[in-house]
Write an enzyme that holds these catalytic residues in place. Structure first.
Site, short mmCIF file in Angstrom:
data_model
loop_
_atom_site.label_atom_id
_atom_site.label_comp_id
_atom_site.label_asym_id
_atom_site.label_seq_id
_atom_site.Cartn_x
_atom_site.Cartn_y
_atom_site.Cartn_z
N HIS A 55 0.81 -1.23 0.00
CA HIS A 55 0.00 0.00 0.00
C HIS A 55 0.83 1.26 0.00
O HIS A 55 0.41 2.28 -0.54
CB HIS A 55 -1.06 -0.06 1.09
CG HIS A 55 -2.18 -0.92 0.63
ND1 HIS A 55 -2.11 -2.29 0.71
CD2 HIS A 55 -3.31 -0.62 -0.05
CE1 HIS A 55 -3.19 -2.79 0.15
NE2 HIS A 55 -3.92 -1.82 -0.32
N GLU B 250 -11.17 -10.81 -7.02
CA GLU B 250 -9.75 -10.79 -6.63
C GLU B 250 -9.33 -12.06 -5.91
O GLU B 250 -8.27 -12.10 -5.30
CB GLU B 250 -9.44 -9.55 -5.79
CG GLU B 250 -10.32 -9.33 -4.59
CD GLU B 250 -9.96 -8.06 -3.80
OE1 GLU B 250 -8.88 -7.49 -3.99
OE2 GLU B 250 -10.79 -7.66 -2.96
N ASP C 221 -4.53 -8.55 -5.57
CA ASP C 221 -4.77 -9.75 -4.76
C ASP C 221 -4.91 -10.98 -5.63
O ASP C 221 -4.41 -12.05 -5.28
CB ASP C 221 -6.03 -9.56 -3.91
CG ASP C 221 -5.72 -8.84 -2.61
OD1 ASP C 221 -4.75 -9.23 -1.94
OD2 ASP C 221 -6.43 -7.87 -2.28
N CYS D 9 -9.30 -2.74 -11.41
CA CYS D 9 -8.76 -1.67 -10.58
C CYS D 9 -7.44 -2.07 -9.94
O CYS D 9 -6.88 -1.33 -9.14
CB CYS D 9 -9.76 -1.23 -9.53
SG CYS D 9 -10.28 -2.58 -8.45
C1 PEP Z 1 -6.54 -5.45 -5.81
O1 PEP Z 1 -6.41 -6.39 -5.00
O2 PEP Z 1 -6.22 -5.52 -7.01
C2 PEP Z 1 -7.07 -4.17 -5.35
C3 PEP Z 1 -7.30 -3.19 -6.18
O3 PEP Z 1 -7.28 -4.04 -4.01
P1 PEP Z 1 -6.14 -3.64 -2.96
O4 PEP Z 1 -4.87 -3.41 -3.72
O5 PEP Z 1 -6.61 -2.42 -2.27
O6 PEP Z 1 -6.12 -4.84 -2.10
MG MG Z 2 -7.44 -6.26 -3.08
#
Ligand code: PEP
Ligand code: MG
Length: 537
Positions: free
Chosen positions: A186, A427, A451, A498
């Site tokens: 993150h 995911e 994920d 995303c």
């Molecule tokens: C993902 O897992 O691709 C996603 C967009 O969620 P995050 O990265 O916030 O887990």
């Molecule tokens: Mg995710």
């Protein structure tokens, strides 16, 4: 030269500033006599109590009595004569005050952690807080205010927690370097969102780099040069200028339609973590918000945001986006995202544990606060709800029931709201394998490749030893993506992506061929993603 993982593109040149944990090496500290050390200890305890009292008062006013009482508890623990007398005894036996505090607190921490009761375990983390604060006072260590570092600073830390990263001021931070973390950690995601170059997983960076040293961070190749010579400095200054010029040239895509060379219409959306990120999205010509990571609203505070606070955040984004789609993902917590006041239990396998939708379904009030806030904010724009980490149909059914309950509560109280579309993130391999069934239940899909890649390849996103396997171009991940898009198409629902792979120019042609409708990327990648789509024929 140090090697790491390229976490966020760009070249950062500037002076190193280390954010280090408090040192626990007390061997260099000088023990004068017991009286002096006890005096130092007493002064530190008095100061701690005074500062904590003031903090408790302000927390009570800002976040409520309950949160302030936690700090009152810290004062009580330290006022316990037994704890203090143990520290004094250790000083009598020849320890400096810092070591006496460390030793006694660790004894309590071990004792409390061993008890199988959550409340007692919580006391262990309270003692850890007390220990860190006392040692900071004793050693005169100042905590660095990340938001106020001077221009041209390269920040170096073991890791940046999401809350640290969200305090970064992109005008002054030239680059960030960490010892852990991968491309989808993150902190990397936030660094990219802010356009700050980042090199991650640089082994022993905090030991090999000293404060004030000149640093070049190459966010493309994952390289760090300490004290570059004049040729290297010259080379990287030129590269930096060329990169910034190229970024400038992408600006011609700000107001362009996202349409392939053969005329197929697509959309480039953006991922955000905070309402203020929306301006960055609009400046870069984003056509919507494909992922609002709401967990960031829950960070950097002592208690969860109220329904009203969340309503403010969501409605602000909806209004600024002016009827463009805003997909709000419900709280995705757990895994690598911890929020201390939610007291999420430590788990052996947090990525396979009580996270995201699982946590929300078991914490109804928290979930319902968020849903009500979203439903109320929906009046002000084009909001949709998206559920993270769905693995089975029951989770969708349960979430739907809760949404209906929230609608009823609002209408019973005559509070204005609007019903919204519901989508799920795809995911997990499980969601992919039942995506034909899920597509009958929800209004849209968004593929979370961050994920999905990890779970499909059975590889930890942040582990440098296995990160070579973490690749969205692996055939298994590509098949999962293709299958999801096919099932969405067959059911006639829109499908977006995303995860970070949506901005991967190697993958974009395939995504277009398979029929992906919407590419949701970090705001700083909007233009290059649009360019890649427009050039596809
Ligand atoms: C993902 O897992 O691709 C996603 C967009 O969620 P995050 O990265 O916030 O887990
Ligand atoms: Mg995710």
């Amino acid at each position: 030269m140090l090697k790491g993982i390229a976490g966020s593109q760009g070249y950062g040149i500037g002076k190193a500033l280390l954010i280090t944990d408090i040192s626990t090496d007390y061997s260099k500290l000088k023990y004068t006599d017991a009286k002096t050390e006890k005096n130092r200890l007493q002064k530190a305890v008095d100061r701690f109590i005074n500062e904590t009292k003031a903090l408790a008062e302000s927390v009570k006013q800002r976040a409520g009595d309950k949160e302030g009482e936690i700090l009152d508890g810290h004062i009580m623990m330290l006022s316990d004569p037994f704890m203090l007398s143990q520290m004094q005894e250790n000083i009598d036996s020849g320890m400096v005050a810092e070591k006496a505090v460390d030793t006694v607190c660790n004894m309590f921490i071990d004792m409390f952690s061993a008890v199988d009761d959550e409340l007692t375990k919580q006391r262990a983390s309270d003692i850890k807080d007390i220990k860190d604060s006392l040692i900071k006072i004793l050693s005169g260590a100042k905590s660095i205010d990340i938001s106020a570092v001077p221009a041209g600073t390269v920040l170096i830390a073991k890791d940046f927690t999401p809350s640290m990263t969200s305090q970064l001021n992109k005008e002054n931070v030239s680059a960030i370097i960490t010892e852990v973390g991968g491309i989808t950690s993150h902190s990397a995601i936030l660094a990219r969102a802010m356009g700050i170059p980042a090199v991650l997983s640089v082994i022993d960076a905090t030991k090999k780099i000293s404060n004030g040293e000149m640093i070049v961070a190459d966010g493309f190749k994952g390289k760090v040069i300490i004290n570059p010579n004049s040729t290297e400095l010259d080379e990287y200054t030129k590269k930096q200028t060329a990169y910034l010029e190229q970024k400038e040239s992408l600006k011609t895509y700000i107001n362009k339609e996202t349409i392939t060379a053969s005329g197929v219409k697509k959309a480039v959306y953006a991922n955000i973590g905070r309402p203020e990120d929306v301006h960055n999205v609009l400046q870069n010509g984003g056509e919507g918000i494909g992922l609002f990571r709401t967990e960031f609203l829950f960070m950097d505070r002592n208690s969860e945001p109220t329904e009203n606070e969340q309503f403010e955040a969501y409605s602000t984004v909806a209004k600024v986006m002016d009827n463009h789609e805003v997909i709000i993902r419900t709280l995705d917590i757990g895994g690598d995202k911890d929020i201390p006041y939610l007291n999420i239990e430590k788990e052996d396998n947090p990525f396979l544990g009580h996270r995201a939708i699982r946590f929300c379904l078991d914490n109804r009030e928290l979930f319902k606060n968020q849903i009500r806030a979203i439903l109320r904010a929906a009046i002000y724009g084009n909001i949709k709800i998206m559920l993270p980490l769905v693995t089975c149909l029951e989770e969708v059914h349960e979430a739907k029931k809760i949404i209906i309950e929230c609608e009823k509560e609002l209408s019973d109280k005559n509070i204005e709201y609007k019903s919204v579309s519901l989508g799920v993130m795809i995911e997990t391999p499980s969601a992919v394998l039942i995506s034909d069934i899920l597509a009958q239940e929800v209004d849209f899909f968004s593929i979370g490749t961050n994920d999905l890649t990890g779970y499909t390849m059975a590889v930890d996103r942040g582990n440098p030893k296995v990160c070579r396997l973490y690749d969205s171009m692996q055939p298994s991940v590509l098949r999962a993506i293709e299958m999801t898009i096919n099932h969405a198409k067959q059911a006639g629902i829109p499908v977006g992506m995303c995860g970070e792979a949506a901005a991967d120019t190697r993958l974009i042609p395939k995504l277009i061929e398979w029929g992906l409708d919407e590419f949701s990327v970090t705001p700083s990648s909007i233009l290059q993603t649009r360019k890649a789509i427009c050039e596809y024929n």
